[in-house]
Design a protein around this motif. Sequence first.
Motif, PDB file in Angstrom:
ATOM      1  N   ALA A  54       0.800  -1.230  -0.040  1.00 34.79           N
ATOM      2  CA  ALA A  54      -0.138  -0.061  -0.063  1.00 34.79           C
ATOM      3  C   ALA A  54       0.938   1.071  -0.055  1.00 34.79           C
ATOM      4  CB  ALA A  54      -1.163   0.053   1.158  1.00 34.79           C
ATOM      5  N   LEU A  55       2.070   1.429   0.730  1.00 33.59           N
ATOM      6  CA  LEU A  55       2.745   2.244   0.706  1.00 33.59           C
ATOM      7  C   LEU A  55       3.659   2.740  -0.523  1.00 33.59           C
ATOM      8  CD1 LEU A  55       4.311   2.214   4.443  1.00 33.59           C
ATOM      9  CD2 LEU A  55       2.605   3.473   3.762  1.00 33.59           C
ATOM     10  N   GLU A  56       3.797   1.598  -1.135  1.00 34.63           N
ATOM     11  CA  GLU A  56       4.526   1.475  -2.282  1.00 34.63           C
ATOM     12  C   GLU A  56       3.491   2.109  -3.440  1.00 34.63           C
ATOM     13  OE1 GLU A  56       5.928  -2.192  -3.334  1.00 34.63           O
ATOM     14  OE2 GLU A  56       7.952  -1.762  -2.406  1.00 34.63           O
ATOM     15  N   ALA A  57       2.275   1.880  -3.182  1.00 32.55           N
ATOM     16  CA  ALA A  57       1.215   2.329  -4.098  1.00 32.55           C
ATOM     17  C   ALA A  57       1.104   3.857  -4.038  1.00 32.55           C
ATOM     18  CB  ALA A  57       0.125   1.901  -3.921  1.00 32.55           C
ATOM     19  N   ILE A  58       1.382   4.412  -2.793  1.00 33.72           N
ATOM     20  CA  ILE A  58       1.119   6.008  -2.757  1.00 33.72           C
ATOM     21  C   ILE A  58       2.590   6.514  -2.853  1.00 33.72           C
ATOM     22  CG2 ILE A  58      -0.971   5.911  -1.576  1.00 33.72           C
ATOM     23  CD1 ILE A  58       0.571   6.455   0.929  1.00 33.72           C
ATOM     24  N   GLY A  59       3.603   5.829  -3.503  1.00 34.21           N
ATOM     25  CA  GLY A  59       5.084   6.475  -3.584  1.00 34.21           C
ATOM     26  C   GLY A  59       5.976   6.283  -2.481  1.00 34.21           C
ATOM     27  N   LEU A  60       5.547   5.543  -1.373  1.00 33.53           N
ATOM     28  CA  LEU A  60       6.333   5.610  -0.230  1.00 33.53           C
ATOM     29  C   LEU A  60       7.171   4.290  -0.038  1.00 33.53           C
ATOM     30  CD1 LEU A  60       3.816   7.624   2.213  1.00 33.53           C
ATOM     31  CD2 LEU A  60       6.127   8.173   1.649  1.00 33.53           C
ATOM     32  N   GLY A  61       7.517   3.769  -1.182  1.00 28.41           N
ATOM     33  CA  GLY A  61       7.959   2.055  -0.985  1.00 28.41           C
ATOM     34  C   GLY A  61       9.361   1.992  -0.315  1.00 28.41           C
ATOM     35  N   GLN A  62      10.119   3.118  -0.114  1.00 26.00           N
ATOM     36  CA  GLN A  62      11.427   2.757   0.557  1.00 26.00           C
ATOM     37  C   GLN A  62      11.410   2.495   2.131  1.00 26.00           C
ATOM     38  OE1 GLN A  62      13.384   2.121  -1.816  1.00 26.00           O
ATOM     39  NE2 GLN A  62      11.863   3.266  -3.226  1.00 26.00           N
ATOM     40  N   VAL A  63      10.091   2.730   2.570  1.00 26.44           N
ATOM     41  CA  VAL A  63      10.067   2.446   4.078  1.00 26.44           C
ATOM     42  C   VAL A  63      10.071   1.032   4.646  1.00 26.44           C
ATOM     43  CG1 VAL A  63       8.395   3.176   6.163  1.00 26.44           C
ATOM     44  CG2 VAL A  63       8.676   4.820   4.036  1.00 26.44           C
ATOM     45  N   HIS A  64      10.778   0.933   5.371  1.00 23.56           N
ATOM     46  CA  HIS A  64      10.990  -0.474   6.052  1.00 23.56           C
ATOM     47  C   HIS A  64      10.179  -0.604   7.226  1.00 23.56           C
ATOM     48  CE1 HIS A  64      13.484  -2.637   3.112  1.00 23.56           C
ATOM     49  NE2 HIS A  64      14.288  -1.407   2.686  1.00 23.56           N
ATOM     50  N   LEU A  65       9.545  -1.249   7.404  1.00 23.05           N
ATOM     51  CA  LEU A  65       8.449  -1.490   8.748  1.00 23.05           C
ATOM     52  C   LEU A  65       8.982  -2.916   9.563  1.00 23.05           C
ATOM     53  CD1 LEU A  65       5.191  -0.431   7.039  1.00 23.05           C
ATOM     54  CD2 LEU A  65       6.609   0.871   8.581  1.00 23.05           C
ATOM     55  N   ILE A  66       9.965  -3.371   9.208  1.00 17.71           N
ATOM     56  CA  ILE A  66      10.106  -4.748   9.608  1.00 17.71           C
ATOM     57  C   ILE A  66      11.727  -4.597  10.221  1.00 17.71           C
ATOM     58  CG2 ILE A  66      10.786  -6.173   7.920  1.00 17.71           C
ATOM     59  CD1 ILE A  66       8.150  -7.265  10.426  1.00 17.71           C
ATOM     60  N   ARG A  67      12.073  -5.661  11.230  1.00 19.39           N
ATOM     61  CA  ARG A  67      13.534  -5.433  11.454  1.00 19.39           C
ATOM     62  C   ARG A  67      14.238  -4.306  12.089  1.00 19.39           C
ATOM     63  NH1 ARG A  67      12.442  -9.882  12.254  1.00 19.39           N
ATOM     64  NH2 ARG A  67      11.928 -11.541  10.593  1.00 19.39           N
ATOM     65  N   ASN A  68      13.124  -3.315  12.530  1.00 15.96           N
ATOM     66  CA  ASN A  68      13.619  -2.226  12.827  1.00 15.96           C
ATOM     67  C   ASN A  68      12.699  -1.688  14.045  1.00 15.96           C
ATOM     68  OD1 ASN A  68      11.596  -1.006  11.508  1.00 15.96           O
ATOM     69  ND2 ASN A  68      12.701  -0.417   9.743  1.00 15.96           N
ATOM     70  N   THR A  69      13.171  -0.543  14.589  1.00 15.80           N
ATOM     71  CA  THR A  69      12.484  -0.074  15.618  1.00 15.80           C
ATOM     72  C   THR A  69      10.970   0.128  15.347  1.00 15.80           C
ATOM     73  OG1 THR A  69      14.641   0.834  16.730  1.00 15.80           O
ATOM     74  CG2 THR A  69      12.517   1.777  17.507  1.00 15.80           C
ATOM     75  N   ALA A  70      10.932   0.786  14.100  1.00 17.99           N
ATOM     76  CA  ALA A  70       9.657   1.115  13.671  1.00 17.99           C
ATOM     77  C   ALA A  70       8.561  -0.106  13.574  1.00 17.99           C
ATOM     78  CB  ALA A  70       9.544   1.668  12.273  1.00 17.99           C
ATOM     79  N   GLY A  71       9.030  -0.975  13.299  1.00 16.92           N
ATOM     80  CA  GLY A  71       8.012  -2.288  13.257  1.00 16.92           C
ATOM     81  C   GLY A  71       7.984  -2.720  14.713  1.00 16.92           C
ATOM     82  N   VAL A  72       8.912  -2.563  15.605  1.00 16.85           N
ATOM     83  CA  VAL A  72       8.640  -2.842  17.270  1.00 16.85           C
ATOM     84  C   VAL A  72       7.412  -2.057  17.559  1.00 16.85           C
ATOM     85  CG1 VAL A  72       9.779  -3.058  19.192  1.00 16.85           C
ATOM     86  CG2 VAL A  72      11.221  -3.856  17.153  1.00 16.85           C
TER      87      VAL A  72
END
Lengths: 287, 363
Positions: free
Chosen positions: A134-152
Amino acid sequence: MLKLAQRTTRRLRGAHLAIPLLALLVAFFAIPVLELMRRSFLDADGALTMQSYADFLGTPAYRTILFRTFFVAVICTVVCVLFAYPYAYLMTLAGPRVRRVLLVLVLLPFWTSLMVRTYAWLVLLQDTGPIKAALEAIGLGQVHLIRNTAGVVIGMAQILLPFMVLPLYNNLQKIERSDLLAAQSLGATPLRAFWRAYFPQSLPGLFAGGVLVFILALGFYITPVILGSPQNSMMSQLIVRQVTERLDWAGGGAMAVVLTVLTLVFVGLMSRVVNVQQAFGGTGDRK
Amino acid sequence: MTVAVDTDLALKLRGVSKQYPGTDAAAVSGVDLDIRRGEFVTFLGPSGSGKTTTLNMIAGFISPTGGQILLDGKDIADLPPHRRNLGMVFQNYALFPHMSVWDNVAFPLVERKYPKEQIRERVRAALEMVNLTGFEKRRPRELSGGQQQRVALTRALVFDPPILLMDEPLSALDKKLRQRLQLEIKRVHREVGITFLFVTHDQEEAMALSDRVVVFDHGRIEQVGTPDELYRRPATRFVAEFLGDSNLIDGRLVTSDGTVALEAPEGRIPLAGPPAPSDGEHCVMFRPEDVRVTSGEDDAAAWKGTVREVVYLGSERRVIVTTETGRDVTARTSGETTGVPRVGDAVGLRFSASNAWLIPTTG
Ligand SMILES: Nc1ncnc2c1ncn2[C@@H]1O[C@H](COP(=O)(O)OP(=O)(O)OP(=O)(O)O)[C@@H](O)[C@H]1O
Ligand SMILES: [Mg+2]
């Protein structure tokens, strides 16, 4: 004096009913914790030392983990407040039927195990998952939501949300809505009325929920393990590694003690800051 | 008759109506009302008659579904509550529990950004007026009900609103305290001289306080008048029954030899006037003090009956007499011990002809 004594005895009457639980707590909580604390002050030969504490606090990598743990807990608490406040407020406005539905929705996560929910987040957040798509679809594809603090943070905040909503709702539901109307009749805009007449009355609930979420977040283990990575591990992971991999009970104990003490200090400071009924309500010039 | 010039009017309601969404009957319909500056006006009516709804439309918490509300001649439909500048005392007082008495009273001044000095002076003077000096630092919950009431009153007046709205402000208090606070509210009204709009379902309270009373029923105004007008000359059966005790007697009015009389099954009651608009079926009201209980041998008595009950009221007694047809008539007698009827006595009833009141409509 006499009155105080009477009141105390009245309060203590029926105290024996608490004995089974107290016994359980002493046997399975107090004794192990005290034992862990004791070991944290001993070296391999059983001599008294502060070496474990020095090792822990003297290692920059460990300090980073400690700092990160508090940072994540604070962020989780803030995220929970931001989501829970409107939700709990809505619950106070809703009719009895809608309110029950909203309450069940809050409690729903309790019906599934923590592990299952965390793996569900893994499915949702992973790089091939729907959220990323979904994020890629609105042009935010570079965000990683896993294996980092954001995901936690995402996973933890969702899991901790009920602990914020319930105390807060319990508080908000006791606030008279007529206070908001009264404030407006006295010349406050709806926003000012909320800020001065309503919000300060919700601070006890915010504080109760906040402390609960904060403390639980500090000790979270499974979610950081599954959604995070070793590069951004938290204190609970560090302590587990210390004890189970290095068999360093003293080091693990020292970490646990530092975490506990800092938590108490933090909560103590917060309760100072949050006891601001005066600060919010006051004109600052009462006689 | 004096016609109020518009500039004398503090508030004007024109055909104000409210229908809550999802309900099929209007909570308030077609309310027309003129309230003069400085007047003490009370909305009186049974539960659910639309008093609170009307008051809240004036305060701006509810928007009318019809009609106009004019404040100082200006339509205030688009004005949100915080810009109407009206004082309001709530039924539960709505004092802010997290603020001291001082901060509660200062609240409207702080919101209006008064200078600090002026706030201090005004709050002090206002608290003095209601004898609350020394309570500044207390929280509302540390005050008695009567004191909380006074704080609420002070807070609603401290910013000099042109109108004070009060929704059943005394209903949570016991009778003694109520009466004391009624006097206090009256005193405050005299002192500040602004318009008071008071809501109650207690007719004694309405009579005791008001210059004029507006009687509500089913969302409509039944009658507007001074307490005396409402008591002596009720416009409808409802008003007659709602305010004080009343004997409402339906019968035929007959005029013969220039005198009017009411024909009822129990007998003929002579009336002194006013002359009936027309002979025929009518309802005539006698207040209990206009009915005299005489002895059973009184040949001049209009009706005969049996005493069913005697209620001791201190300075007087209320005597309820049942007539042959089973109708109850209430009379009030002075407290003299001689000649007091007893339950079961056969008595005569005389009606004061000059105080009879013909209910104009049968509503
Ligand atoms: N928010 C609402 N939604 C729907 N109906 C309402 C609402 N508020 C009031 N009503 C209805 O409107 C009518 C008038 O209510 P209102 O509160 O104005 O009466 P009241 O004269 O103040 O009565 P009370 O003496 O009991 O306070 C009642 O039938 C009530 O049920
Ligand atoms: Mg009401």
